[in-house]
Design a protein around this motif. Structure first.
Motif, PDB file in Angstrom:
ATOM      1  N   LEU A  29       0.874  -1.145  -0.024  1.00 58.65           N
ATOM      2  CA  LEU A  29      -0.075  -0.006  -0.079  1.00 58.65           C
ATOM      3  C   LEU A  29       0.905   1.385  -0.177  1.00 58.65           C
ATOM      4  N   ARG A  30       2.027   1.144   0.773  1.00 56.57           N
ATOM      5  CA  ARG A  30       2.828   2.357   0.660  1.00 56.57           C
ATOM      6  C   ARG A  30       4.021   1.894   1.583  1.00 56.57           C
ATOM      7  N   GLN A  31       4.885   2.671   1.103  1.00 62.85           N
ATOM      8  CA  GLN A  31       6.460   2.353   1.565  1.00 62.85           C
ATOM      9  C   GLN A  31       7.142   3.700   1.514  1.00 62.85           C
ATOM     10  N   LYS A  32       7.980   3.881   2.770  1.00 60.23           N
ATOM     11  CA  LYS A  32       8.789   5.169   2.851  1.00 60.23           C
ATOM     12  C   LYS A  32      10.179   4.748   3.774  1.00 60.23           C
ATOM     13  N   ASP A  48      -7.426  -1.089   1.400  1.00 58.56           N
ATOM     14  CA  ASP A  48      -7.331   0.518   1.738  1.00 58.56           C
ATOM     15  C   ASP A  48      -7.119   0.616   3.312  1.00 58.56           C
ATOM     16  N   GLU A  49      -6.134   1.126   3.716  1.00 59.10           N
ATOM     17  CA  GLU A  49      -6.074   1.509   5.389  1.00 59.10           C
ATOM     18  C   GLU A  49      -7.060   2.355   5.827  1.00 59.10           C
ATOM     19  N   GLU A  56       2.337  -3.616   9.120  1.00 59.66           N
ATOM     20  CA  GLU A  56       3.353  -2.463   8.717  1.00 59.66           C
ATOM     21  C   GLU A  56       4.754  -3.621   9.000  1.00 59.66           C
TER      22      GLU A  56
END
Length: 131
Positions: A29-32, A48-49, A56
């Motif tokens: 979903l996302r990565q940072k 979706d979150e 995580e």
């Protein structure tokens, strides 16, 4: 209130992302990256979150493994057919810790697999609340 996520520390972020997307069918979903803290966060899940609980993955740069300790149990993932899900995971290289079958002292069908870091994942049949 709502349950947002579960966090696992991983030793090889890409290997773990590959496992959770390929074997477990989740979506990244996302990565940072957080250079000041020397870590990377990746969030994966089945939706979706905003309305799903997600996983995580935390990669602390330069740390390749963790002692899982005695306190950790497992993540449970509901699947339509535990036998098929366990076979599919095995075919994709997942380590099977417990073959699919009825749970001890019950009728619910379960299996256990391990992710690349050794965290246990329980595959549990969709009828688990009735068994």
């Amino acid at each position: 209130m709502r349950f947002l996520h579960t966090m696992l520390r991983v030793g090889d972020l890409q290997k773990s992302i590959d496992f959770y997307t390929s074997v477990m069918g989740m979506t990244l979903l996302r990565q940072k990256d957080y250079p000041a803290g020397e870590f990377t966060l990746a969030f994966l899940g089945y939706g979706d979150e905003s309305d799903h609980t997600v996983l995580e993955l935390t990669y602390n740069w330069g740390v390749s493994s963790y002692d899982l300790g005695e306190g950790y149990g497992h993540i449970a993932i509901e699947v339509p057919d535990v036998y098929k899900a366990a076979d599919a995971a095995k075919a994709k290289g997942a380590k099977i810790l417990r073959e699919a079958g009825p749970m001890n002292a019950g009728t619910t069908i379960i299996a256990f697999i391990a992710d690349p870091d050794g965290y246990q994942i329980e595959l549990i049949g969709a009828d688990h609340q009735r068994g």
